[in-house]
Write an enzyme that holds these catalytic residues in place. Sequence first.
Site, PDB file in Angstrom:
ATOM      1  N   TYR A   7       7.608 -31.931  49.266  1.00  8.21           N
ATOM      2  CA  TYR A   7       6.594 -32.248  48.256  1.00  8.21           C
ATOM      3  C   TYR A   7       5.197 -32.058  48.839  1.00  8.21           C
ATOM      4  O   TYR A   7       4.323 -31.424  48.233  1.00  8.21           O
ATOM      5  CB  TYR A   7       6.800 -33.678  47.762  1.00  8.21           C
ATOM      6  CG  TYR A   7       6.094 -33.985  46.454  1.00  8.21           C
ATOM      7  CD1 TYR A   7       6.517 -33.401  45.265  1.00  8.21           C
ATOM      8  CD2 TYR A   7       5.016 -34.862  46.407  1.00  8.21           C
ATOM      9  CE1 TYR A   7       5.882 -33.677  44.068  1.00  8.21           C
ATOM     10  CE2 TYR A   7       4.372 -35.152  45.219  1.00  8.21           C
ATOM     11  CZ  TYR A   7       4.808 -34.562  44.045  1.00  8.21           C
ATOM     12  OH  TYR A   7       4.171 -34.831  42.862  1.00  8.21           O
TER      13      TYR A   7
ATOM     14  N   SER B 187      -1.131 -32.977  43.400  1.00 11.55           N
ATOM     15  CA  SER B 187      -0.804 -34.387  43.607  1.00 11.55           C
ATOM     16  C   SER B 187      -1.729 -34.906  44.687  1.00 11.55           C
ATOM     17  O   SER B 187      -2.378 -34.128  45.397  1.00 11.55           O
ATOM     18  CB  SER B 187       0.658 -34.517  44.054  1.00 11.55           C
ATOM     19  OG  SER B 187       0.938 -35.806  44.568  1.00 11.55           O
TER      20      SER B 187
END
Length: 278
Positions: free
Chosen positions: A156, A143
Amino acid sequence: MSSQTGQVAVITGAASGIGRGLAEEAARRGMRLVLADLDAPGLDRLCDALRANATEVVSRVTDVGQLAQVEALRDCAVESFGGVDLLFNNAGVIQTGYSWEISQSQWQRMLDVNLNGVIHGIRSFLPLLLRQGRAGHVINTASLAGLLNSPLLAPYNVTKQAVVALSETLHYELALLDAPIAVSVICPGPVASAIMDSNQHSDAAGDGLSQLLDGRIRHGMSPAELAALVFDAIDAKRFWVLPHKDFKAALQRRVRSILEETNPQFRMPDAEGRDHVS
């Protein structure tokens, strides 16, 4: 006819979002598919749609946080198609909230899916890819959070940056062995998906961020567009897959801050995508 026709692709997190886009693009290229997800109904619907277009596909409900289940996925691929050419370690979930308020079980879930899922994929499939003695490719989904940090997304950020580090390390190791196996890491910004449905937010800050992220993600790049860019990178054996180019100024600021040893500053994007210091 694509040069990839007949190759075997294993895709985790395949039932929706990025994973489904990758599966549909691989099918369009004539590949044979081994699809995994915890969402059994979603997996069945995808397989039915692919088979309706004559794609050879098998599926297996898989918790990528469990090594034995990932090994069983590898065995399923070998039993069904004789080997593997492309491995997409794609399964992922998200968690918002202040770092100190996220529970141990929430942290563990993020580590199990986002990081251990990739570790288990590499441990299970790399010996097979090396034994096959032919070209192969490992593609790990990270990401922009693998390159840039944001508040209220600690698990995350941590797991996605670990995926980037692991991918780069694997790239170096395979080069040392002169192995015919390439590695790519995908670092996208918002891609249209329902990943926020996996969020277990439990505080006001997490709720607000969840709503903001959900809107941006659901209106992000289409999975089909992302998948086309990913397969272009696979064709070129390119390590970095950076679909959203407008983040590079932020990455340059972060690198400059590190080199100059200045304190980091977070810049919150506004509705038009511009950012300001927060």
